[in-house]
Write an enzyme that holds these catalytic residues in place. Structure first.
Site, PDB file in Angstrom:
ATOM      1  N   ARG A   1      -1.344  23.457 -24.071  1.00 23.11           N
ATOM      2  CA  ARG A   1      -1.934  23.591 -25.409  1.00 23.11           C
ATOM      3  C   ARG A   1      -1.700  24.995 -25.968  1.00 23.11           C
ATOM      4  O   ARG A   1      -1.491  25.152 -27.168  1.00 23.11           O
ATOM      5  CB  ARG A   1      -3.434  23.275 -25.356  1.00 23.11           C
ATOM      6  CG  ARG A   1      -3.690  21.773 -25.224  1.00 23.11           C
ATOM      7  CD  ARG A   1      -5.094  21.468 -24.740  1.00 23.11           C
ATOM      8  NE  ARG A   1      -6.124  21.956 -25.615  1.00 23.11           N
ATOM      9  CZ  ARG A   1      -7.388  22.179 -25.254  1.00 23.11           C
ATOM     10  NH1 ARG A   1      -7.746  21.978 -23.990  1.00 23.11           N
ATOM     11  NH2 ARG A   1      -8.249  22.605 -26.117  1.00 23.11           N
TER      12      ARG A   1
ATOM     13  N   ARG B   1     -16.417  25.162 -20.264  1.00 24.14           N
ATOM     14  CA  ARG B   1     -16.891  24.454 -21.466  1.00 24.14           C
ATOM     15  C   ARG B   1     -17.439  23.078 -21.112  1.00 24.14           C
ATOM     16  O   ARG B   1     -16.922  22.383 -20.260  1.00 24.14           O
ATOM     17  CB  ARG B   1     -15.744  24.278 -22.462  1.00 24.14           C
ATOM     18  CG  ARG B   1     -16.171  23.343 -23.597  1.00 24.14           C
ATOM     19  CD  ARG B   1     -15.326  23.440 -24.806  1.00 24.14           C
ATOM     20  NE  ARG B   1     -13.944  23.084 -24.547  1.00 24.14           N
ATOM     21  CZ  ARG B   1     -12.998  23.224 -25.443  1.00 24.14           C
ATOM     22  NH1 ARG B   1     -13.284  23.738 -26.630  1.00 24.14           N
ATOM     23  NH2 ARG B   1     -11.771  22.901 -25.142  1.00 24.14           N
TER      24      ARG B   1
ATOM     25  N   ARG C   1     -14.005  18.205 -21.024  1.00 23.12           N
ATOM     26  CA  ARG C   1     -12.998  17.440 -21.767  1.00 23.12           C
ATOM     27  C   ARG C   1     -11.779  17.134 -20.910  1.00 23.12           C
ATOM     28  O   ARG C   1     -11.365  17.963 -20.106  1.00 23.12           O
ATOM     29  CB  ARG C   1     -12.575  18.221 -23.021  1.00 23.12           C
ATOM     30  CG  ARG C   1     -13.418  17.879 -24.216  1.00 23.12           C
ATOM     31  CD  ARG C   1     -13.222  18.817 -25.378  1.00 23.12           C
ATOM     32  NE  ARG C   1     -11.834  19.134 -25.691  1.00 23.12           N
ATOM     33  CZ  ARG C   1     -11.469  19.938 -26.692  1.00 23.12           C
ATOM     34  NH1 ARG C   1     -12.394  20.481 -27.463  1.00 23.12           N
ATOM     35  NH2 ARG C   1     -10.204  20.191 -26.917  1.00 23.12           N
TER      36      ARG C   1
HETATM   37  P1  AP5 Z   1     -14.903  26.387 -28.578  1.00 20.42           P
HETATM   38  O1  AP5 Z   1     -15.761  26.780 -29.739  1.00 20.42           O
HETATM   39  O2  AP5 Z   1     -15.057  25.029 -28.016  1.00 20.42           O
HETATM   40  O3  AP5 Z   1     -13.359  26.701 -28.914  1.00 20.42           O
HETATM   41  P2  AP5 Z   1     -12.337  25.976 -29.878  1.00 20.42           P
HETATM   42  O4  AP5 Z   1     -11.550  27.058 -30.534  1.00 20.42           O
HETATM   43  O5  AP5 Z   1     -13.019  24.985 -30.748  1.00 20.42           O
HETATM   44  O6  AP5 Z   1     -11.422  25.284 -28.779  1.00 20.42           O
HETATM   45  P3  AP5 Z   1     -10.821  23.814 -28.720  1.00 20.42           P
HETATM   46  O7  AP5 Z   1     -10.335  23.598 -27.319  1.00 20.42           O
HETATM   47  O8  AP5 Z   1     -11.768  22.823 -29.289  1.00 20.42           O
HETATM   48  O9  AP5 Z   1      -9.609  23.987 -29.621  1.00 20.42           O
HETATM   49  P4  AP5 Z   1      -8.401  23.113 -29.659  1.00 20.42           P
HETATM   50  O10 AP5 Z   1      -7.808  23.651 -30.887  1.00 20.42           O
HETATM   51  O11 AP5 Z   1      -7.530  23.152 -28.471  1.00 20.42           O
HETATM   52  O12 AP5 Z   1      -9.009  21.616 -29.604  1.00 20.42           O
HETATM   53  P5  AP5 Z   1      -9.278  20.515 -30.711  1.00 20.42           P
HETATM   54  O13 AP5 Z   1     -10.468  19.756 -30.357  1.00 20.42           O
HETATM   55  O14 AP5 Z   1      -9.186  21.121 -32.056  1.00 20.42           O
HETATM   56  O15 AP5 Z   1     -15.117  27.479 -27.438  1.00 20.42           O
HETATM   57  C1  AP5 Z   1     -14.511  27.331 -26.155  1.00 20.42           C
HETATM   58  C2  AP5 Z   1     -15.524  27.640 -25.043  1.00 20.42           C
HETATM   59  O16 AP5 Z   1     -15.819  29.024 -25.060  1.00 20.42           O
HETATM   60  C3  AP5 Z   1     -16.872  26.927 -25.209  1.00 20.42           C
HETATM   61  O17 AP5 Z   1     -17.359  26.590 -23.945  1.00 20.42           O
HETATM   62  C4  AP5 Z   1     -17.757  27.970 -25.901  1.00 20.42           C
HETATM   63  O18 AP5 Z   1     -19.124  27.776 -25.566  1.00 20.42           O
HETATM   64  C5  AP5 Z   1     -17.214  29.255 -25.337  1.00 20.42           C
HETATM   65  N1  AP5 Z   1     -17.266  30.365 -26.287  1.00 20.42           N
HETATM   66  C6  AP5 Z   1     -17.062  30.296 -27.646  1.00 20.42           C
HETATM   67  N2  AP5 Z   1     -17.161  31.525 -28.200  1.00 20.42           N
HETATM   68  C7  AP5 Z   1     -17.410  32.387 -27.168  1.00 20.42           C
HETATM   69  C8  AP5 Z   1     -17.594  33.804 -27.088  1.00 20.42           C
HETATM   70  N3  AP5 Z   1     -17.528  34.593 -28.182  1.00 20.42           N
HETATM   71  N4  AP5 Z   1     -17.810  34.344 -25.864  1.00 20.42           N
HETATM   72  C9  AP5 Z   1     -17.860  33.565 -24.736  1.00 20.42           C
HETATM   73  N5  AP5 Z   1     -17.703  32.210 -24.763  1.00 20.42           N
HETATM   74  C10 AP5 Z   1     -17.463  31.631 -25.951  1.00 20.42           C
HETATM   75  O19 AP5 Z   1      -7.988  19.603 -30.512  1.00 20.42           O
HETATM   76  C11 AP5 Z   1      -7.800  18.852 -29.313  1.00 20.42           C
HETATM   77  C12 AP5 Z   1      -6.516  18.053 -29.414  1.00 20.42           C
HETATM   78  O20 AP5 Z   1      -6.589  17.120 -30.518  1.00 20.42           O
HETATM   79  C13 AP5 Z   1      -5.247  18.867 -29.691  1.00 20.42           C
HETATM   80  O21 AP5 Z   1      -4.694  19.378 -28.507  1.00 20.42           O
HETATM   81  C14 AP5 Z   1      -4.353  17.800 -30.373  1.00 20.42           C
HETATM   82  O22 AP5 Z   1      -3.789  16.938 -29.432  1.00 20.42           O
HETATM   83  C15 AP5 Z   1      -5.352  17.004 -31.194  1.00 20.42           C
HETATM   84  N6  AP5 Z   1      -5.513  17.537 -32.569  1.00 20.42           N
HETATM   85  C16 AP5 Z   1      -6.648  18.025 -33.142  1.00 20.42           C
HETATM   86  N7  AP5 Z   1      -6.434  18.432 -34.412  1.00 20.42           N
HETATM   87  C17 AP5 Z   1      -5.104  18.201 -34.650  1.00 20.42           C
HETATM   88  C18 AP5 Z   1      -4.261  18.429 -35.768  1.00 20.42           C
HETATM   89  N8  AP5 Z   1      -4.720  18.992 -36.911  1.00 20.42           N
HETATM   90  N9  AP5 Z   1      -2.955  18.061 -35.669  1.00 20.42           N
HETATM   91  C19 AP5 Z   1      -2.474  17.499 -34.558  1.00 20.42           C
HETATM   92  N10 AP5 Z   1      -3.212  17.270 -33.446  1.00 20.42           N
HETATM   93  C20 AP5 Z   1      -4.519  17.616 -33.492  1.00 20.42           C
HETATM   94 MG    MG Z   2     -13.019  22.859 -30.843  1.00 23.64          MG
END
Ligand code: AP5
Ligand code: MG
Ligand code: ZN
Length: 214
Positions: free
Chosen positions: A171, A127, A160
């Site tokens: 995670r 990613r 990231r």
């Molecule tokens: P992508 O679309 O980036 O996946 P994602 O589900 O958005 O993954 P994230 O890592 O962003 O989720 P997360 O929940 O861990 O992180 P967040 O930023 O929310 O896809 C992943 C990769 O695969 C990409 O390269 C994409 O191109 C590829 N891809 C997608 N679909 C595909 C397919 N079908 N086939 C092949 N490849 C594909 O959170 C980060 C941190 O923030 C958390 O750990 C926490 O510390 C904090 N945080 C955020 N929100 C909260 C909350 N509500 N409460 C508490 N802490 C929070």
């Molecule tokens: Mg995301």
């Protein structure tokens, strides 16, 4: 239309949420992107959030809820929104529901993008993220036109800080422990829809559109 995206880290929540937002003209709200934007700009919020994020832990509910409620009360959210990465705990979901209930409203769809843990680590290492606009790419599955440069805004693409394999593992644990129970929670409300997230990303999107337009 109010949509919640559920799924493990790397399941494709951000990728699909961006496509939904564009097709239906509603804002894509990612708490992760809001935190990363604040980290990049060196705000107090960013400094606090970073200590949790770098360890793969959740940012405390109190702080996260405050930011989310503030965002969904903006004018552009009147027609709906797609939430990506929120809620992530049952208490967060309850606060959101309470807020919506005050307005005789509720979540229309909770889309659970199902991807087994084995697929996740390899997806994450490929990613690339734009810290400027939040756009997401993958070196193999969704490459930008020019390497290292965001198609949408010209910003620089980075790996990231929390995408190192050890942190991804943490995670995933936090996801199973604290976030997965939301699947039952939204099933109980009759709005849960499951999507096979292992398919090619345009196929995943086609399945989502069928659900939304069902
Ligand atoms: P992508 O679309 O980036 O996946 P994602 O589900 O958005 O993954 P994230 O890592 O962003 O989720 P997360 O929940 O861990 O992180 P967040 O930023 O929310 O896809 C992943 C990769 O695969 C990409 O390269 C994409 O191109 C590829 N891809 C997608 N679909 C595909 C397919 N079908 N086939 C092949 N490849 C594909 O959170 C980060 C941190 O923030 C958390 O750990 C926490 O510390 C904090 N945080 C955020 N929100 C909260 C909350 N509500 N409460 C508490 N802490 C929070
Ligand atoms: Mg995301
Ligand atoms: Zn960008």
């Amino acid at each position: 239309m109010k949509i919640v995206m559920l799924g493990a880290p790397g399941a494709g929540k951000g990728t699909q949420a961006a496509m939904i937002a564009e097709k239906y003209g509603i804002p894509h709200i990612s708490t992760g992107d809001i935190f990363r934007f604040n980290i990049k700009n060196g705000t107090e919020l960013g400094k606090e959030a970073k200590t949790y994020m770098d360890e793969g832990k959740l940012v405390p509910d109190e702080l996260t809820v405050r930011i989310l409620l503030d965002r969904v009360s903006k004018d552009d959210c009147r027609e709906g929104y797609v939430l990506d990465g929120f809620p992530r705990t049952i208490p967060q979901a309850e606060v959101l529901d309470g807020k919506l209930r005050e307005m005789q409203d509720g979540i229309d769809f909770a889309l659970d993008i199902e991807v087994p843990d084995e697929h996740i680590v390899s997806r994450m290492s490929g990613r690339r993220a734009c810290l400027n606009c939040g756009a997401t790419y993958h070196v193999r599955y969704a490459a930008p036109k020019q390497e290292g440069v965001c198609d949408a805004c010209g910003g620089r693409l980075v790996l990231r800080d929390d995408d190192k394999p050890e942190t991804v593992q943490k995670r995933l644990e936090v996801y199973h422990d604290q976030t997965q129970p939301l699947i039952e929670y939204y099933a109980g409300k009759g709005v849960l829809k499951k999507v096979d997230g292992t398919q090619e990303l345009h196929k995943v999107f086609a399945d989502i559109v069928k659900i939304l337009e069902g």
